[in-house]
Every structure is written in C-alpha cells, then in structure tokens.
Design a protein around this motif. Structure first.
Motif, PDB file in Angstrom:
ATOM      1  N   CYS A 155      85.035 -53.583 -20.150  1.00  0.00           N
ATOM      2  CA  CYS A 155      84.856 -52.636 -21.118  1.00  0.00           C
ATOM      3  C   CYS A 155      85.141 -51.193 -20.907  1.00  0.00           C
ATOM      4  CB  CYS A 155      83.325 -52.609 -21.950  1.00  0.00           C
ATOM      5  SG  CYS A 155      83.225 -54.007 -22.905  1.00  0.00           S
ATOM      6  N   ARG A 156      85.016 -50.869 -19.660  1.00  0.00           N
ATOM      7  CA  ARG A 156      85.355 -49.647 -19.007  1.00  0.00           C
ATOM      8  C   ARG A 156      86.859 -49.594 -18.965  1.00  0.00           C
ATOM      9  NH1 ARG A 156      81.057 -50.319 -15.620  1.00  0.00           N
ATOM     10  NH2 ARG A 156      82.158 -50.913 -14.025  1.00  0.00           N
ATOM     11  N   ALA A 157      87.290 -50.538 -18.517  1.00  0.00           N
ATOM     12  CA  ALA A 157      88.808 -50.498 -18.370  1.00  0.00           C
ATOM     13  C   ALA A 157      89.562 -50.727 -19.712  1.00  0.00           C
ATOM     14  CB  ALA A 157      89.317 -51.617 -17.654  1.00  0.00           C
ATOM     15  N   LEU A 158      89.007 -51.379 -20.656  1.00  0.00           N
ATOM     16  CA  LEU A 158      89.602 -51.209 -22.199  1.00  0.00           C
ATOM     17  C   LEU A 158      89.440 -49.917 -22.670  1.00  0.00           C
ATOM     18  CD1 LEU A 158      90.804 -53.423 -24.205  1.00  0.00           C
ATOM     19  CD2 LEU A 158      88.359 -53.288 -25.234  1.00  0.00           C
ATOM     20  N   ARG A 159      88.506 -49.277 -22.553  1.00  0.00           N
ATOM     21  CA  ARG A 159      88.280 -47.915 -23.040  1.00  0.00           C
ATOM     22  C   ARG A 159      89.213 -47.101 -22.474  1.00  0.00           C
ATOM     23  NH1 ARG A 159      87.936 -44.187 -26.446  1.00  0.00           N
ATOM     24  NH2 ARG A 159      86.905 -42.042 -25.574  1.00  0.00           N
ATOM     25  N   ALA A 160      89.584 -47.251 -21.261  1.00  0.00           N
ATOM     26  CA  ALA A 160      90.756 -46.219 -20.528  1.00  0.00           C
ATOM     27  C   ALA A 160      92.193 -46.719 -21.002  1.00  0.00           C
ATOM     28  CB  ALA A 160      90.395 -46.350 -19.060  1.00  0.00           C
ATOM     29  N   ASP A 161      92.274 -48.027 -20.990  1.00  0.00           N
ATOM     30  CA  ASP A 161      93.695 -48.513 -21.170  1.00  0.00           C
ATOM     31  C   ASP A 161      94.081 -48.239 -22.777  1.00  0.00           C
ATOM     32  OD1 ASP A 161      93.950 -49.256 -18.584  1.00  0.00           O
ATOM     33  OD2 ASP A 161      93.280 -51.381 -19.118  1.00  0.00           O
ATOM     34  N   VAL A 162      93.117 -48.696 -23.681  1.00  0.00           N
ATOM     35  CA  VAL A 162      93.693 -48.613 -24.993  1.00  0.00           C
ATOM     36  C   VAL A 162      92.666 -47.405 -26.116  1.00  0.00           C
ATOM     37  CG1 VAL A 162      94.673 -50.824 -24.964  1.00  0.00           C
ATOM     38  CG2 VAL A 162      92.338 -50.431 -25.808  1.00  0.00           C
ATOM     39  N   GLY A 163      91.867 -46.718 -25.346  1.00  0.00           N
ATOM     40  CA  GLY A 163      91.080 -45.678 -26.201  1.00  0.00           C
ATOM     41  C   GLY A 163      90.044 -46.681 -27.058  1.00  0.00           C
ATOM     42  N   CYS A 164      89.585 -47.816 -27.005  1.00  0.00           N
ATOM     43  CA  CYS A 164      88.786 -48.575 -27.783  1.00  0.00           C
ATOM     44  C   CYS A 164      87.300 -47.849 -27.538  1.00  0.00           C
ATOM     45  CB  CYS A 164      88.491 -50.151 -27.104  1.00  0.00           C
ATOM     46  SG  CYS A 164      87.455 -51.080 -27.996  1.00  0.00           S
ATOM     47  N   GLU A 165      86.907 -47.846 -28.755  1.00  0.00           N
ATOM     48  CA  GLU A 165      85.447 -47.085 -28.979  1.00  0.00           C
ATOM     49  C   GLU A 165      84.301 -48.136 -29.069  1.00  0.00           C
ATOM     50  OE1 GLU A 165      85.931 -43.308 -31.440  1.00  0.00           O
ATOM     51  OE2 GLU A 165      87.529 -44.652 -32.321  1.00  0.00           O
ATOM     52  N   ALA A 166      84.497 -49.318 -29.301  1.00  0.00           N
ATOM     53  CA  ALA A 166      83.440 -50.040 -29.367  1.00  0.00           C
ATOM     54  C   ALA A 166      84.016 -51.500 -29.425  1.00  0.00           C
ATOM     55  CB  ALA A 166      82.587 -50.021 -30.916  1.00  0.00           C
ATOM     56  N   VAL A 167      83.204 -52.494 -28.887  1.00  0.00           N
ATOM     57  CA  VAL A 167      83.426 -53.899 -28.726  1.00  0.00           C
ATOM     58  C   VAL A 167      82.482 -54.753 -29.540  1.00  0.00           C
ATOM     59  CG1 VAL A 167      83.715 -55.757 -27.220  1.00  0.00           C
ATOM     60  CG2 VAL A 167      84.585 -53.453 -26.484  1.00  0.00           C
ATOM     61  N   HIS A 218      75.832 -65.487 -34.007  1.00  0.00           N
ATOM     62  CA  HIS A 218      75.228 -64.005 -33.550  1.00  0.00           C
ATOM     63  C   HIS A 218      75.942 -63.059 -33.288  1.00  0.00           C
ATOM     64  CE1 HIS A 218      71.365 -65.959 -33.488  1.00  0.00           C
ATOM     65  NE2 HIS A 218      71.648 -67.092 -32.867  1.00  0.00           N
ATOM     66  N   ARG A 219      75.889 -61.814 -33.810  1.00  0.00           N
ATOM     67  CA  ARG A 219      76.659 -60.594 -33.701  1.00  0.00           C
ATOM     68  C   ARG A 219      76.280 -59.505 -32.627  1.00  0.00           C
ATOM     69  NH1 ARG A 219      77.438 -59.720 -38.491  1.00  0.00           N
ATOM     70  NH2 ARG A 219      75.854 -58.191 -38.717  1.00  0.00           N
ATOM     71  N   TYR A 220      76.956 -59.447 -31.697  1.00  0.00           N
ATOM     72  CA  TYR A 220      76.550 -58.536 -30.633  1.00  0.00           C
ATOM     73  C   TYR A 220      77.617 -57.022 -30.628  1.00  0.00           C
ATOM     74  CZ  TYR A 220      73.038 -61.517 -28.917  1.00  0.00           C
ATOM     75  OH  TYR A 220      71.819 -62.240 -28.949  1.00  0.00           O
ATOM     76  N   VAL A 221      77.224 -55.881 -30.505  1.00  0.00           N
ATOM     77  CA  VAL A 221      78.054 -54.811 -30.237  1.00  0.00           C
ATOM     78  C   VAL A 221      77.823 -53.747 -29.147  1.00  0.00           C
ATOM     79  CG1 VAL A 221      78.730 -52.535 -31.603  1.00  0.00           C
ATOM     80  CG2 VAL A 221      78.134 -54.568 -32.991  1.00  0.00           C
ATOM     81  N   ARG A 222      78.779 -53.463 -28.450  1.00  0.00           N
ATOM     82  CA  ARG A 222      78.853 -52.455 -27.310  1.00  0.00           C
ATOM     83  C   ARG A 222      79.566 -51.240 -27.909  1.00  0.00           C
ATOM     84  NH1 ARG A 222      75.633 -51.675 -22.691  1.00  0.00           N
ATOM     85  NH2 ARG A 222      77.083 -50.615 -21.322  1.00  0.00           N
ATOM     86  N   CYS A 223      78.465 -50.005 -27.860  1.00  0.00           N
ATOM     87  CA  CYS A 223      79.230 -48.685 -28.329  1.00  0.00           C
ATOM     88  C   CYS A 223      79.695 -48.156 -27.018  1.00  0.00           C
ATOM     89  CB  CYS A 223      78.337 -47.887 -28.896  1.00  0.00           C
ATOM     90  SG  CYS A 223      77.868 -48.790 -30.575  1.00  0.00           S
ATOM     91  N   LEU A 224      81.350 -47.658 -26.658  1.00  0.00           N
ATOM     92  CA  LEU A 224      81.720 -47.259 -25.699  1.00  0.00           C
ATOM     93  C   LEU A 224      81.778 -45.727 -25.625  1.00  0.00           C
ATOM     94  CD1 LEU A 224      84.614 -49.913 -25.118  1.00  0.00           C
ATOM     95  CD2 LEU A 224      82.067 -49.855 -24.348  1.00  0.00           C
ATOM     96  N   THR A 225      81.440 -45.305 -26.716  1.00  0.00           N
ATOM     97  CA  THR A 225      81.484 -43.657 -27.050  1.00  0.00           C
ATOM     98  C   THR A 225      80.269 -43.008 -27.820  1.00  0.00           C
ATOM     99  OG1 THR A 225      82.740 -43.663 -29.097  1.00  0.00           O
ATOM    100  CG2 THR A 225      84.065 -43.799 -27.057  1.00  0.00           C
ATOM    101  N   ARG A 226      80.048 -41.878 -27.511  1.00  0.00           N
ATOM    102  CA  ARG A 226      79.072 -41.102 -28.334  1.00  0.00           C
ATOM    103  C   ARG A 226      79.182 -41.288 -29.795  1.00  0.00           C
ATOM    104  NH1 ARG A 226      78.048 -35.721 -25.007  1.00  0.00           N
ATOM    105  NH2 ARG A 226      80.494 -35.912 -24.791  1.00  0.00           N
TER     106      ARG A 226
END
Length: 199
Positions: free
Chosen positions: A91-103, A168-176
């Motif tokens: 998730c950290r790598a994805l945030r850095a690579d493509v600017g993803c904000e949530a997974v 079941h749906r889970y969310v990971r927020c990567l930004t404020r």
C-alpha cells in the motif's frame, strides 16, 4: 520466472505475479486490465481498478483515488504476520507509485473468509454487500460476475446465475484527505465461523 525469494522486495513484473497467482491463489485467475503487482519476502500483492466504478463515490465524499487489493498470496507455511506486512508495504508503494489515496478489498464468506488478515492490519470494516452473483455453465464451471459484466460483454443465455451471500468490505485510507472524506461509517468486525461456533 525467478524464484520468489530471489526477487527484490517492491514492484514485481506482471507476468511473474500472474504466474504465481494463477498457480497458487484459490481463484486461479488474475485481474484483467490495469494491475500493479508487488512482492514482499515471498508474498505477492496485486492491485486493480475496482470492478464497480461507483465504489469510490459510494465510500467517499468528493474525489478520492481508489484501487482494489484484488489478490493476496503467500506460500504455505509462511511466517506469522507476513501477509499484514506485505499489504502495508504494498500500500505504501502503491501510494508512492500512482498517487492512490485509498484501497478497498473484499473477503468472501462463501469461501470461508471473514477478513481476519485485514482486521490484523487494522483496516476499516464498512459492512457486507447485499449479494454476490456467480454463474454456472452447463459443464458445471463456476464463473464470477466480472466474467460477463465488463465493457460490451453480457451474460450468455445458457449460463445460470446464482445469488450468494455478499462479501465483507474493508477499506484502508492512505491519506488524511481520504480518512476525512470516508462517509460509510465503520461497523464492528465480523467473526469467523470458528469463533461464532465457540461463542
């Protein structure tokens, strides 16, 4: 393909990830279209664009870049916490690579999954979808809804739809920003079938 433990942690070639997932993952399938693949100490994490284009607007108020954690795999007998570590690193790598904000990711109770790995990683549980549809061919092969409801594809007339319990749906927020804009309230984590039997 290189041996998994010969690969450097981080971004993984799609062809290598696809070979591992098709061979070892219980679905034996790989997401079509856009995919980012990561390797972490033998584990493989694959992200895709959500199949439901309305998922982002449903979960978040305002524009939030959302990706789906579509496949997660580690070899049998892997050490404890490997999957949670692999998800966090990916998730950290994805945030850095493509600017993803949530997974977002899904756990399928029809496969005996309740999302324990996401709970261990402190992902936010946002509930269970109403239903999951699969299709059974005349030969008895079970196919996902995505196999037919993509682009110009439609359900062939000889394929029988079956409705199953929702995922079941889970969310990971990567930004404020994504944490602030999450509009689906968290609900208590579901228990595994084993835990419910003990309770």
């Amino acid at each position: 393909m290189l041996g998994l433990f010969d690969l450097q942690d981080g971004r993984m070639p799609r062809r290598d990830a696809e070979a591992v997932i098709r061979d070892g993952h219980y679905l034996h399938s790989f997401p079509s279209g856009w995919a980012y693949c990561y390797h972490h100490q033998g584990a493989v994490v694959v992200f895709s664009i959500p199949a439901n284009k309305n998922l982002g607007p449903y979960l978040f108020a305002g524009a939030v870049e959302v990706r789906e954690l579509a496949r997660l795999w580690a070899p049998s007998g892997h050490r404890p916490n490997l999957l949670t570590e692999a998800m966090s690193a990916a998730c950290r790598a994805l945030r850095a690579d493509v600017g993803c904000e949530a997974v977002v990711s899904f756990a399928d109770p029809n496969q005996g999954h309740h999302g324990g790995v996401y709970q261990a990683a402190s992902w936010i549980y946002t509930g269970q979808s109403e239903e999951t549809r699969v299709y059974v061919t005349p030969e008895g092969l079970t196919l996902s809804r995505r196999s037919f409801h993509s682009g110009s594809k439609s359900t062939p007339p000889r394929v029988k739809p079956i409705r199953l319990a929702g995922k079941h749906r889970y969310v990971r927020c990567l930004t404020r920003t994504s944490r602030r804009r999450l509009r689906v309230p968290p609900v208590p984590y579901p228990k595994s079938a084993d835990m419910e039997a003990i309770a």
